[in-house]
Design a protein around this motif. Structure first.
Motif, mmCIF file in Angstrom:
data_model
loop_
_atom_site.group_PDB
_atom_site.id
_atom_site.type_symbol
_atom_site.label_atom_id
_atom_site.label_comp_id
_atom_site.label_asym_id
_atom_site.label_seq_id
_atom_site.Cartn_x
_atom_site.Cartn_y
_atom_site.Cartn_z
ATOM 1 N N LEU A 168 -5.622 -14.059 72.467
ATOM 2 C CA LEU A 168 -6.136 -15.100 73.361
ATOM 3 C C LEU A 168 -7.573 -14.818 73.793
ATOM 4 C CD1 LEU A 168 -3.177 -15.909 75.754
ATOM 5 C CD2 LEU A 168 -4.449 -17.546 74.391
ATOM 6 N N LYS A 169 -7.817 -13.582 74.195
ATOM 7 C CA LYS A 169 -9.157 -13.230 74.677
ATOM 8 C C LYS A 169 -10.192 -13.369 73.577
ATOM 9 C CE LYS A 169 -8.200 -9.176 76.309
ATOM 10 N NZ LYS A 169 -8.254 -7.872 76.960
ATOM 11 N N TYR A 170 -9.941 -12.783 72.399
ATOM 12 C CA TYR A 170 -10.951 -12.749 71.351
ATOM 13 C C TYR A 170 -11.095 -14.052 70.581
ATOM 14 C CZ TYR A 170 -11.811 -7.860 72.168
ATOM 15 O OH TYR A 170 -12.171 -6.676 72.743
ATOM 16 N N GLU A 171 -10.037 -14.840 70.470
ATOM 17 C CA GLU A 171 -10.115 -16.076 69.697
ATOM 18 C C GLU A 171 -10.358 -17.309 70.553
ATOM 19 O OE1 GLU A 171 -6.857 -16.578 67.003
ATOM 20 O OE2 GLU A 171 -7.230 -14.670 66.004
ATOM 21 N N ASP A 172 -10.241 -17.189 71.877
ATOM 22 C CA ASP A 172 -10.427 -18.376 72.708
ATOM 23 C C ASP A 172 -11.279 -18.105 73.953
ATOM 24 O OD1 ASP A 172 -9.657 -21.254 73.155
ATOM 25 O OD2 ASP A 172 -8.904 -20.368 75.003
ATOM 26 N N ILE A 173 -10.825 -17.267 74.842
ATOM 27 C CA ILE A 173 -11.474 -17.107 76.142
ATOM 28 C C ILE A 173 -12.913 -16.631 76.012
ATOM 29 C CG2 ILE A 173 -11.408 -15.865 78.335
ATOM 30 C CD1 ILE A 173 -8.316 -15.892 78.038
ATOM 31 N N TYR A 174 -13.162 -15.570 75.253
ATOM 32 C CA TYR A 174 -14.522 -15.052 75.122
ATOM 33 C C TYR A 174 -15.444 -16.031 74.392
ATOM 34 C CZ TYR A 174 -12.696 -10.465 76.527
ATOM 35 O OH TYR A 174 -12.108 -9.430 77.206
ATOM 36 N N LEU A 175 -14.912 -16.792 73.461
ATOM 37 C CA LEU A 175 -15.736 -17.731 72.696
ATOM 38 C C LEU A 175 -16.107 -18.973 73.498
ATOM 39 C CD1 LEU A 175 -13.905 -17.628 69.252
ATOM 40 C CD2 LEU A 175 -15.981 -16.418 69.924
ATOM 41 N N ARG A 176 -15.223 -19.406 74.383
ATOM 42 C CA ARG A 176 -15.448 -20.656 75.112
ATOM 43 C C ARG A 176 -16.066 -20.460 76.493
ATOM 44 N NH1 ARG A 176 -13.623 -23.578 71.342
ATOM 45 N NH2 ARG A 176 -11.558 -23.517 70.457
ATOM 46 N N ALA A 177 -15.929 -19.295 77.071
ATOM 47 C CA ALA A 177 -16.497 -18.991 78.391
ATOM 48 C C ALA A 177 -16.245 -20.136 79.376
ATOM 49 C CB ALA A 177 -17.990 -18.706 78.277
ATOM 50 N N TYR A 178 -14.991 -20.357 79.684
ATOM 51 C CA TYR A 178 -14.595 -21.440 80.580
ATOM 52 C C TYR A 178 -15.306 -21.326 81.923
ATOM 53 C CZ TYR A 178 -10.949 -22.267 77.161
ATOM 54 O OH TYR A 178 -10.271 -22.538 76.007
#
Length: 72
Positions: A20-30
């Motif tokens: 989740l962190k590497y494929e979504d959260i870090y890339l999108r920076a909500y």
């Protein structure tokens, strides 16, 4: 950890959070909790229905789950 094998209980959850962190959260920076909640919901849906998993012989979790369900 207070019992034998307890350290291994978290392996699957830790792997999910890493993904989740590497494929979504870090890339999108909500920029807000609401955006994060929406984004995680979308990613988890993608993770379960579209993303092939090496451990599942390149199948999705949904494919593996529904393949074992009896037809009605």
């Amino acid at each position: 950890m207070d019992g034998r094998g307890r350290a291994l209980d978290n392996v699957f959850v830790e792997r999910l959070w890493r993904t989740l962190k590497y494929e979504d959260i870090y890339l999108r920076a909500y920029d807000s909790p609401t955006a994060l909640e929406r984004g995680l919901g979308s990613y988890i849906d993608f993770y379960n229905t579209e993303r092939p998993h090496t451990a599942l012989d390149q199948k999705t979790p949904a494919e593996v789950h529904w393949a074992h369900m009896p037809e009605t």
